[in-house]
Design an enzyme around this catalytic site. Structure first.
Site, short mmCIF file in Angstrom:
data_model
loop_
_atom_site.label_atom_id
_atom_site.label_comp_id
_atom_site.label_asym_id
_atom_site.label_seq_id
_atom_site.Cartn_x
_atom_site.Cartn_y
_atom_site.Cartn_z
N ASP A 30 1.02 -0.98 -0.02
CA ASP A 30 -0.11 0.09 -0.20
C ASP A 30 0.64 0.99 -0.30
OD1 ASP A 30 -3.20 0.29 1.08
OD2 ASP A 30 -2.04 2.31 1.18
N ASN A 86 -12.96 -3.32 2.45
CA ASN A 86 -13.48 -2.13 3.41
C ASN A 86 -14.89 -1.38 1.31
OD1 ASN A 86 -12.68 -1.14 5.04
ND2 ASN A 86 -11.17 0.22 3.59
N HIS A 92 -15.63 3.55 4.06
CA HIS A 92 -14.06 3.51 3.85
C HIS A 92 -13.28 3.57 2.51
CE1 HIS A 92 -10.01 5.43 5.44
NE2 HIS A 92 -11.09 5.92 6.18
N GLN A 93 -14.42 2.92 1.91
CA GLN A 93 -14.14 2.19 0.27
C GLN A 93 -12.87 3.66 -0.35
OE1 GLN A 93 -15.95 -0.04 -2.39
NE2 GLN A 93 -14.14 -0.99 -2.95
N HIS A 99 -10.22 -4.79 -2.72
CA HIS A 99 -8.88 -5.48 -2.71
C HIS A 99 -8.88 -5.62 -1.28
CE1 HIS A 99 -10.30 -0.61 -1.64
NE2 HIS A 99 -9.48 -0.65 -0.70
N PHE A 100 -8.01 -6.67 -0.59
CA PHE A 100 -7.81 -6.84 1.19
C PHE A 100 -6.46 -6.22 1.55
CE2 PHE A 100 -10.79 -10.04 1.51
CZ PHE A 100 -11.41 -10.57 0.59
N HIS A 101 -7.06 -5.14 2.85
CA HIS A 101 -5.58 -4.90 3.07
C HIS A 101 -5.31 -6.17 4.17
CE1 HIS A 101 -6.28 -0.11 2.57
NE2 HIS A 101 -7.70 -0.99 2.22
P1 DGP Z 1 -9.97 1.71 1.08
O1 DGP Z 1 -9.68 2.93 1.49
O2 DGP Z 1 -10.02 0.71 1.36
O3 DGP Z 1 -10.25 1.94 -0.68
O4 DGP Z 1 -8.19 1.66 0.62
C1 DGP Z 1 -7.58 2.21 -0.53
C2 DGP Z 1 -5.69 1.81 -0.71
O5 DGP Z 1 -4.89 2.00 -2.24
C3 DGP Z 1 -5.28 2.77 0.56
O6 DGP Z 1 -5.31 2.55 1.66
C4 DGP Z 1 -4.56 3.57 -0.17
C5 DGP Z 1 -3.89 2.51 -1.49
N1 DGP Z 1 -3.48 2.89 -3.21
C6 DGP Z 1 -4.60 4.13 -3.58
N2 DGP Z 1 -3.50 4.29 -4.89
C7 DGP Z 1 -2.62 3.46 -4.51
C8 DGP Z 1 -1.76 3.73 -5.77
O7 DGP Z 1 -1.69 4.10 -6.40
N3 DGP Z 1 -0.56 3.03 -5.30
C9 DGP Z 1 -0.91 2.00 -4.04
N4 DGP Z 1 0.79 0.91 -3.23
N5 DGP Z 1 -1.53 2.08 -3.33
C10 DGP Z 1 -2.55 3.22 -3.67
#
Ligand code: DGP
Length: 140
Positions: A30, A86, A92-93, A99-101
């Protein structure tokens, strides 16, 4: 579904710190980590929320998630972590591609902070809800 930044990462148009890839799944760090090793695991299928995902993609993600969790734990020397997924802006998406964090929890003050406003289950209401959900699963 319109394409998101994750589609461009899948295509290699935008760089990422890749940790895993197969035919259906990509995992990468992330860009805004809550803790070192914060990893995103995504299906290559372009769906906004988990409920829209095909069984095939869901199975492919589920098959590799524990393995990637083990690898994140090993590489970050942590034993605790949160898995966060999310769905929808209200939840909070921010990126509308499933995607899974995987978020290591190295200490109380690092990683995911959780607000957990637990209430008490009303068993009459619970019976109704469980029946409604079970009936909906049959049709899903
Ligand atoms: P969410 O809130 O669950 O939709 O989290 C989206 C996540 O994606 C956030 O933690 C930041 C990450 N993210 C957004 N744009 C990029 C990107 O261009 N590259 C990477 N590696 N992560 C990203």
């Amino acid at each position: 579904m319109s394409q998101t930044i994750f589609s461009r990462i899948i295509k290699g148009e935008i760089p990422c710190h890749k940790v895993y890839e197969d035919q259906h799944v990509l995992a990468f760090l992330d860009v805004s980590p809550l803790a070192p090793g914060h990893t995103l695991v995504i299906p290559k299928e372009e769906k906004a929320t988990l409920d829209q995902l095909s069984d095939e993609s869901a199975a492919a993600v589920g098959r590799v998630l524990p393995r990637i969790c083990r690898a994140v734990m090993k590489a970050t020397n942590t034993t605790a972590y949160n898995l966060l997924q999310n769905n929808g802006p209200a939840a909070h998406q921010a990126v509308f591609h499933v995607h899974f964090h995987i978020i290591p929890k190295p200490s109380e003050s690092n990683g995911l902070g959780i607000h957990w406003p637990a209430t008490k289950l009303d068993h009459a209401e619970g019976t109704k809800l469980a029946n409604a959900i079970a009936a909906a699963i049959v049709k899903a």
